[in-house]
Design a protein around this motif. Structure first.
Motif, mmCIF file in Angstrom:
data_model
loop_
_atom_site.group_PDB
_atom_site.id
_atom_site.type_symbol
_atom_site.label_atom_id
_atom_site.label_comp_id
_atom_site.label_asym_id
_atom_site.label_seq_id
_atom_site.Cartn_x
_atom_site.Cartn_y
_atom_site.Cartn_z
ATOM 1 N N LYS A 252 1.020 -1.341 -0.367
ATOM 2 C CA LYS A 252 -0.167 0.318 -0.056
ATOM 3 C C LYS A 252 0.971 0.967 0.008
ATOM 4 C CE LYS A 252 -4.110 1.840 2.458
ATOM 5 N NZ LYS A 252 -4.817 2.102 3.405
ATOM 6 N N GLU A 256 1.124 4.223 -2.921
ATOM 7 C CA GLU A 256 1.043 5.322 -2.259
ATOM 8 C C GLU A 256 1.486 6.610 -2.992
ATOM 9 O OE1 GLU A 256 -2.178 5.074 1.695
ATOM 10 O OE2 GLU A 256 -0.138 5.030 1.352
ATOM 11 N N GLN A 259 0.777 6.746 -6.522
ATOM 12 C CA GLN A 259 -0.144 8.479 -6.927
ATOM 13 C C GLN A 259 -0.114 9.323 -6.527
ATOM 14 O OE1 GLN A 259 -3.912 6.835 -4.845
ATOM 15 N NE2 GLN A 259 -4.683 6.890 -7.123
ATOM 16 N N THR A 263 0.478 13.189 -8.496
ATOM 17 C CA THR A 263 -0.461 13.905 -7.897
ATOM 18 C C THR A 263 0.274 14.929 -7.611
ATOM 19 O OG1 THR A 263 -2.018 12.512 -6.728
ATOM 20 C CG2 THR A 263 -1.419 14.770 -5.893
ATOM 21 N N LEU A 419 -5.066 3.879 -10.843
ATOM 22 C CA LEU A 419 -4.143 4.220 -10.172
ATOM 23 C C LEU A 419 -3.659 5.645 -10.239
ATOM 24 C CD1 LEU A 419 -2.597 3.610 -6.742
ATOM 25 C CD2 LEU A 419 -0.936 2.754 -8.225
ATOM 26 N N GLY A 422 -6.448 8.529 -11.337
ATOM 27 C CA GLY A 422 -7.532 9.123 -9.674
ATOM 28 C C GLY A 422 -8.512 8.244 -10.813
ATOM 29 N N THR A 425 -8.089 3.467 -5.760
ATOM 30 C CA THR A 425 -7.457 3.883 -4.919
ATOM 31 C C THR A 425 -6.496 3.567 -4.614
ATOM 32 O OG1 THR A 425 -8.592 2.814 -2.953
ATOM 33 C CG2 THR A 425 -9.434 4.676 -3.830
ATOM 34 N N ALA A 426 -5.462 3.345 -3.848
ATOM 35 C CA ALA A 426 -4.363 2.108 -3.791
ATOM 36 C C ALA A 426 -4.790 1.385 -2.737
ATOM 37 C CB ALA A 426 -3.128 2.552 -2.422
ATOM 38 N N ASP A 427 -5.984 0.965 -1.886
ATOM 39 C CA ASP A 427 -6.779 -0.238 -1.624
ATOM 40 C C ASP A 427 -7.518 -0.799 -2.538
ATOM 41 O OD1 ASP A 427 -5.870 -0.414 1.130
ATOM 42 O OD2 ASP A 427 -7.604 1.450 1.776
ATOM 43 N N GLU A 428 -7.764 -0.295 -3.573
ATOM 44 C CA GLU A 428 -8.381 -0.885 -4.711
ATOM 45 C C GLU A 428 -7.623 -1.552 -6.052
ATOM 46 O OE1 GLU A 428 -12.268 2.780 -4.267
ATOM 47 O OE2 GLU A 428 -10.504 2.689 -5.594
#
Length: 443
Positions: A252, A256, A259, A263, A419, A422, A425-428
């Motif tokens: 994770k 993240e 991502q 971002t 990812l 956007g 999410t990291a979990d998804e």
């Protein structure tokens, strides 16, 4: 991802007579039991002096495979090779059928998907030859071609081949831009690397050049997994061990991080519209400051940037951490139906020796015998130092998409696009990868 990067998706020969190896199956080549096929009784490491012809199937579009065949034939002039080269995509589509034929090639380049040949006993179990030749001490990355009888779990079971040349990943950088921006390289930790990205962006530069149209974000993601997962965690999942999961805190953190880099603008917002090959080409022409990729990109980067091309190994979580990085290679396996198992195994042993190292290095791969590679300077000298450090620390880690399931490469590409865009999410993102894993391994 380029065809080359999807492939990476890792002492000379001595004819020492006949060695009796205990613990081997008593099967003859071509027979099988529970998916294991091994040579019967004593394993011969003597190369016959009579004429021998070996057919070799591969998709290696570099000079390595042909060079290794030529070098082996110089040592054993009685051995003739018939090479059957096929382009990568066609090779992937046809090799399982080719190896299932009545008269398959004696030697073949092993690729993801060929593990399906193991349950049918179509690949030669090379455990006996490994013991006789001492391959465990000679070759890094053997876990990536060690398989259970059903072919679904990697890293445990029996050995089915060896790597002729290996690849590994790290960080390229533009020396001229780094100097102009006042960047101190190499970074010693991932946090330091991210701080360099921030300085590069503040200086008006694209920090990290990536192309994710075909999944090229897998390079930084795999490298970050090498940093934030333990080797046991990463290998359990990549190798398809029962009950393994990628839904872990370290994974994770890696997701993240990717991502966040998008971002914050360290990676282009158009990353999903750029191919991996175009990203390398752009970096080689002077775009951006950093590029995370494998040694296969060195020729293009070195040609484009010249003396301004720099490289360092992927920094770890702490400055004193052992080195872990992602890599694979061109692996060779042997048909269980071959009538020349001893000669085929002798070739496999040869590719791990000092005589083969120069051939492997010339083709742009890392030789299994790292210390025998020719000395080099500049970018290629830095790569060689990085490879020798990786071998020293036993730090070569598998690409997660190559072993965990036959469809994982496509799943990872799609999930990385979500990812970066956007849309996940990291979990998804991790859940998408785990669903693919579970679908394959819970059958």
């Amino acid at each position: 991802m380029s065809a080359f990067s999807r492939r990476t998706f890792l002492s000379g020969l001595a004819a020492v007579g006949t060695v009796t190896v205990t613990g081997c199956s008593s099967l003859t080549p071509g027979s099988s039991s529970s998916g294991s096929t091994a040579a019967a009784g004593p394993v011969s490491t003597t190369v016959p002096t009579d004429p021998v012809t070996l057919t070799v199937a591969d998709a290696d579009d570099t000079t390595m495979t042909q060079g290794l065949l030529d070098a082996f034939r110089q040592k054993y002039p009685n051995v003739t090779f018939k090479r059957q080269y096929t382009g990568w995509d066609d090779y992937l589509k046809s090799i399982n059928l080719t190896m299932s034929a009545a008269t398959p090639p004696d030697i073949a380049q092993f690729t993801p998907g060929m593990q399906n040949l193991v349950p049918g006993g179509l690949l030669l179990n090379t455990d006996g030859y490994s013991t006789a030749y001492g391959w465990a001490a000679k070759f890094p990355g053997l876990d990536q071609i060690t398989l259970t009888p059903d072919g679904k779990t990697v890293g445990t079971g029996s050995l089915y081949g060896v790597p002729g040349g290996l690849s590994f990943e790290g960080v390229y950088y533009n020396k001229q831009k780094a100097a102009r921006l006042g960047l101190t390289v190499p970074a010693k930790t991932v946090d330091e690397l991210e701080a360099l990205f921030a300085k590069a962006k503040a200086g008006g530069e694209l920090a990290l050049v990536v192309g994710n149209l075909d999944g090229g974000l897998n390079h930084p993601f795999n490298e970050l997994l090498s940093v934030f997962l333990t080797p046991a965690e990463r290998e359990a999942w990549a190798f398809g061990h029962s009950g393994a999961t990628i839904v872990l805190p370290g994974a994770k953190t890696a997701a993240e991080t990717i991502q966040r880099w998008v971002t914050k603008g360290y990676i282009s917002s158009n990353v999903n519209g750029i191919s991996d090959n175009d990203a390398t080409a752009g970096f080689a022409k002077g775009q951006g400051v950093f590029r995370i990729s494998g040694n296969w990109a060195a020729a293009a980067v070195g040609k484009g940037l010249g003396d301004n091309a720099g490289y360092f190994t992927m920094p770890q979580a702490t400055a004193d951490s052992k080195l872990h990085t992602t890599g694979a290679g061109v692996y060779y396996c042997v048909s269980a139906k071959t009538k020349n198992a001893a000669t085929a195994a002798a070739f496999l042993d040869f590719v791990g020796g000092a005589e083969a190292a120069a051939v492997t290095a010339k083709a742009g791969f890392m030789a299994p015998k790292a210390e025998a590679m020719p000395s080099q300077t500049g970018l290629f000298g830095a790569l060689l130092a990085g490879w020798q450090a990786t071998v020293r620390d036993q730090g070569l880690q598998p690409f997660i998409q190559n072993a965990s399931s036959p469809t994982m490469s496509d799943t990872l590409t799609n999930a990385l696009q979500q990812l970066a865009g956007g849309k996940a999410t990291a979990d998804e993102f991790l859940a998408l990868l785990q669903a693919d894993f579970d679908k394959y391994h819970q059958k």
